[in-house]
Design an enzyme around this catalytic site. Structure first.
Site, PDB file in Angstrom:
ATOM      1  N   ARG A  63      26.069  90.166 102.512  1.00  0.00           N
ATOM      2  CA  ARG A  63      26.420  88.746 102.356  1.00  0.00           C
ATOM      3  C   ARG A  63      27.869  88.595 101.907  1.00  0.00           C
ATOM      4  O   ARG A  63      28.210  87.662 101.186  1.00  0.00           O
ATOM      5  CB  ARG A  63      25.485  88.059 101.366  1.00  0.00           C
ATOM      6  CG  ARG A  63      25.446  88.669  99.971  1.00  0.00           C
ATOM      7  CD  ARG A  63      24.667  87.796  99.022  1.00  0.00           C
ATOM      8  NE  ARG A  63      24.651  88.359  97.681  1.00  0.00           N
ATOM      9  CZ  ARG A  63      24.243  87.700  96.606  1.00  0.00           C
ATOM     10  NH1 ARG A  63      23.831  86.462  96.707  1.00  0.00           N
ATOM     11  NH2 ARG A  63      24.244  88.284  95.422  1.00  0.00           N
ATOM     12  N   LYS A  82      31.944  85.964  99.296  1.00  0.00           N
ATOM     13  CA  LYS A  82      30.580  86.405  98.997  1.00  0.00           C
ATOM     14  C   LYS A  82      29.649  85.214  99.132  1.00  0.00           C
ATOM     15  O   LYS A  82      29.863  84.168  98.506  1.00  0.00           O
ATOM     16  CB  LYS A  82      30.536  86.973  97.573  1.00  0.00           C
ATOM     17  CG  LYS A  82      29.237  87.644  97.193  1.00  0.00           C
ATOM     18  CD  LYS A  82      29.386  88.333  95.830  1.00  0.00           C
ATOM     19  CE  LYS A  82      28.093  89.003  95.408  1.00  0.00           C
ATOM     20  NZ  LYS A  82      28.261  89.679  94.093  1.00  0.00           N
ATOM     21  N   GLY A  95      22.326  86.190 104.071  1.00  0.00           N
ATOM     22  CA  GLY A  95      23.764  86.245 103.832  1.00  0.00           C
ATOM     23  C   GLY A  95      24.292  85.152 102.918  1.00  0.00           C
ATOM     24  O   GLY A  95      25.506  84.984 102.775  1.00  0.00           O
ATOM     25  N   ARG A 152      33.935 102.296  97.238  1.00  0.00           N
ATOM     26  CA  ARG A 152      33.007 102.692  96.183  1.00  0.00           C
ATOM     27  C   ARG A 152      32.707 104.185  96.283  1.00  0.00           C
ATOM     28  O   ARG A 152      32.994 104.817  97.302  1.00  0.00           O
ATOM     29  CB  ARG A 152      31.682 101.925  96.340  1.00  0.00           C
ATOM     30  CG  ARG A 152      31.842 100.454  96.672  1.00  0.00           C
ATOM     31  CD  ARG A 152      30.809  99.984  97.708  1.00  0.00           C
ATOM     32  NE  ARG A 152      31.109  98.621  98.180  1.00  0.00           N
ATOM     33  CZ  ARG A 152      30.531  97.523  97.712  1.00  0.00           C
ATOM     34  NH1 ARG A 152      29.596  97.623  96.810  1.00  0.00           N
ATOM     35  NH2 ARG A 152      30.875  96.345  98.163  1.00  0.00           N
ATOM     36  N   ASP A 220      26.680 102.650  94.762  1.00  0.00           N
ATOM     37  CA  ASP A 220      27.389 101.696  95.618  1.00  0.00           C
ATOM     38  C   ASP A 220      28.051 100.588  94.809  1.00  0.00           C
ATOM     39  O   ASP A 220      28.800  99.776  95.364  1.00  0.00           O
ATOM     40  CB  ASP A 220      26.438 101.091  96.664  1.00  0.00           C
ATOM     41  CG  ASP A 220      25.195 100.491  96.044  1.00  0.00           C
ATOM     42  OD1 ASP A 220      24.345 101.272  95.596  1.00  0.00           O
ATOM     43  OD2 ASP A 220      25.074  99.257  95.996  1.00  0.00           O
TER      44      ASP A 220
END
Length: 445
Positions: A63, A82, A95, A152, A220
């Site tokens: 999303r 976002k 999303g 990440r 993550d």
């Protein structure tokens, strides 16, 4: 892939200080730009993997969409939306994001930045003209998030597992962008791991300094740049409890306040494993990366005690006994974590019988013998944190009444969290213990 169309985007909050830091003309930043209606090029959604609660999973931005890089004063920033709609990684998700979850992230990232903790930052929250159903039906909203990078630990895990032939090129790109001073080193991969580890340790030590519980420390959600991000089921600890966890999905306390050190090491072990293929056929050996990882405990211990000495106003090395005595007292008493250090700094600040007990008087005397330097303490101990009940009250007021007054009052207090003001002393009060015992946070995905 483009953000969903929104007929009437409404900017609820806008971070002018961040806009100025980015060198952006506030007058040119419209609701059409902030909601993704006016874009320069097609956004991207990133693929990544991660160990979620210990289990490896292939993931991606379900999303979120990165609009692109913004460059100012030779610094590069990712600008991300976002809650702007479905992406190739949305799966069965819509999303979207609720207005309360995006306001929450805006507030927490704002507070963390002013608490001087490395963090993502929020430029704006824009309410959409759609309803989003999670635990309840709310207006939808988009958060405009700014980070040095959205790469990440889990991005490396994804490349290592799904595109191993690209791992070297990808790592070289990351080093060139974020750690360019390592480019000419013949041990760049080892030094890269070492610098990521140190940045991550500094981040988590800062979390412990202010009582922050991230709530979802999956690989993550660990930035290679040491930035705190993804403020989903996060919270601040009021009463000291190393087992404190408020996330609805953390059933076994994996990411509890006192576990964050241990989990960081576990996550770094997974990150190290993703770099192992780089060591084959080069002068770098995986043993060298493992040797860096073996130094984690000493590094964390050093930075943790340095931080705690500052909280206690101890202007010298050592004094671990005084730090440990305070921690033992906190474990036994369950006193408010933030206010305890303010009370040590300025006795009589709080009308709480726990600070009149003989046990606390002994702690005061023990710390006074080695520390209580007021100037040091003021730099490390915030007067204000985002108290969970105050955050919830502010969010509820907007969802139910379309009133942002409590939310904006919190932002005002958290603009200068290290400066006391009698007019806002009510924001220092912890909730009844019953509130924390029942308080639950949610991911809202």
């Amino acid at each position: 892939m483009t953000p969903d169309e929104i007929e009437n985007p409404d900017i609820l909050v806008f971070n002018k200080a961040l806009s100025n830091d980015l060198g952006v003309d506030n007058e040119e930043v419209t609701d059409q730009i902030l909601s993704g209606q006016d874009i320069l090029e097609e956004p991207i959604a990133q693929a990544y993997a991660g160990h979620q609660y210990g289990r490896f999973t292939v993931l991606g931005d379900g999303r979120a969409m990165i609009l692109g890089e913004h460059v100012h004063d030779d610094n590069r920033y990712d600008i991300q939306l976002k809650g702007s709609g479905r992406t190739p990684y949305s799966g069965r998700g819509d999303g979207k994001a609720t207005v309360s979850s995006m306001l929450r992230e805006y507030l927490y990232s704002y507070a963390m930045a002013n608490l001087r903790i490395n963090t993502s930052r929020s430029l704006a929250v824009v309410e959409t003209d759609e309803s989003v159903e999670r635990r309840q039906t709310e207006p939808g909203a988009i958060l405009v998030r700014v980070m040095n990078s959205h790469i990440r630990y889990g991005t490396f895990q994804y490349v290592a597992s799904r595109a191993p032939g690209e791992l070297e090129a990808f790592t070289e790109y990351v080093i060139d962008r974020h750690y360019p001073h390592l480019n000419n080193s013949d041990r760049k991969y080892v030094e890269f791991f070492d610098e990521v580890m140190e940045a991550s340790v500094e981040m988590v030590v800062d979390w412990l300094r202010v009582g922050f519980i991230h709530g979802v420390m999956n690989t993550d959600n660990m930035s290679i740049d040491g930035e705190t991000f993804d403020y989903g089921p996060c919270a601040f600890m009021n009463y000291y409890d190393e087992d404190a966890v408020f996330s609805s999905i953390d059933k076994h306390g994996r990411y509890a306040f006192g576990n964050q050190r241990k989990i960081l090491k576990w996550n770094l072990e997974r990150f190290a494993e993703s770099l192992e293929p780089l060591c084959s056929g080069t002068t770098v050996t995986f043993d060298e990366i493992e040797a860096k990882l073996d130094s984690f405990e000493d590094l964390f211990e050093e930075k943790y005690y340095a931080m705690m000495r500052q909280k206690l106003g101890i202007d010298s090395d050592g004094a671990e006994a005084a730090v440990d005595a305070v921690l033992d007292w906190l474990r036994t008493s369950g006193a408010d974590y933030t206010n305890t250090f303010l009370e040590l700094e300025n006795p009589g600040s709080f009308d709480d019988p726990i600070y009149s007990s003989p046990e606390f008087k002994q702690i005061q005397e023990k710390v006074a013998a080695v520390g209580l330097d007021e100037n040091l303490m003021k730099q490390a101990n915030p007067r204000y944190i985002p108290r969970n009940y105050l955050v919830e009250n502010a969010l509820t007021q907007y969802v139910e009444d379309k009133d942002l007054s409590r939310f904006k009052a919190l932002l005002t207090v958290l603009q200068n969290p290290y400066e006391s003001d009698e007019a806002t002393s009510r924001f220092q009060q912890p909730p009844p213990k019953e509130f924390d015992a029942e308080y639950t946070t949610y991911c809202n995905t």
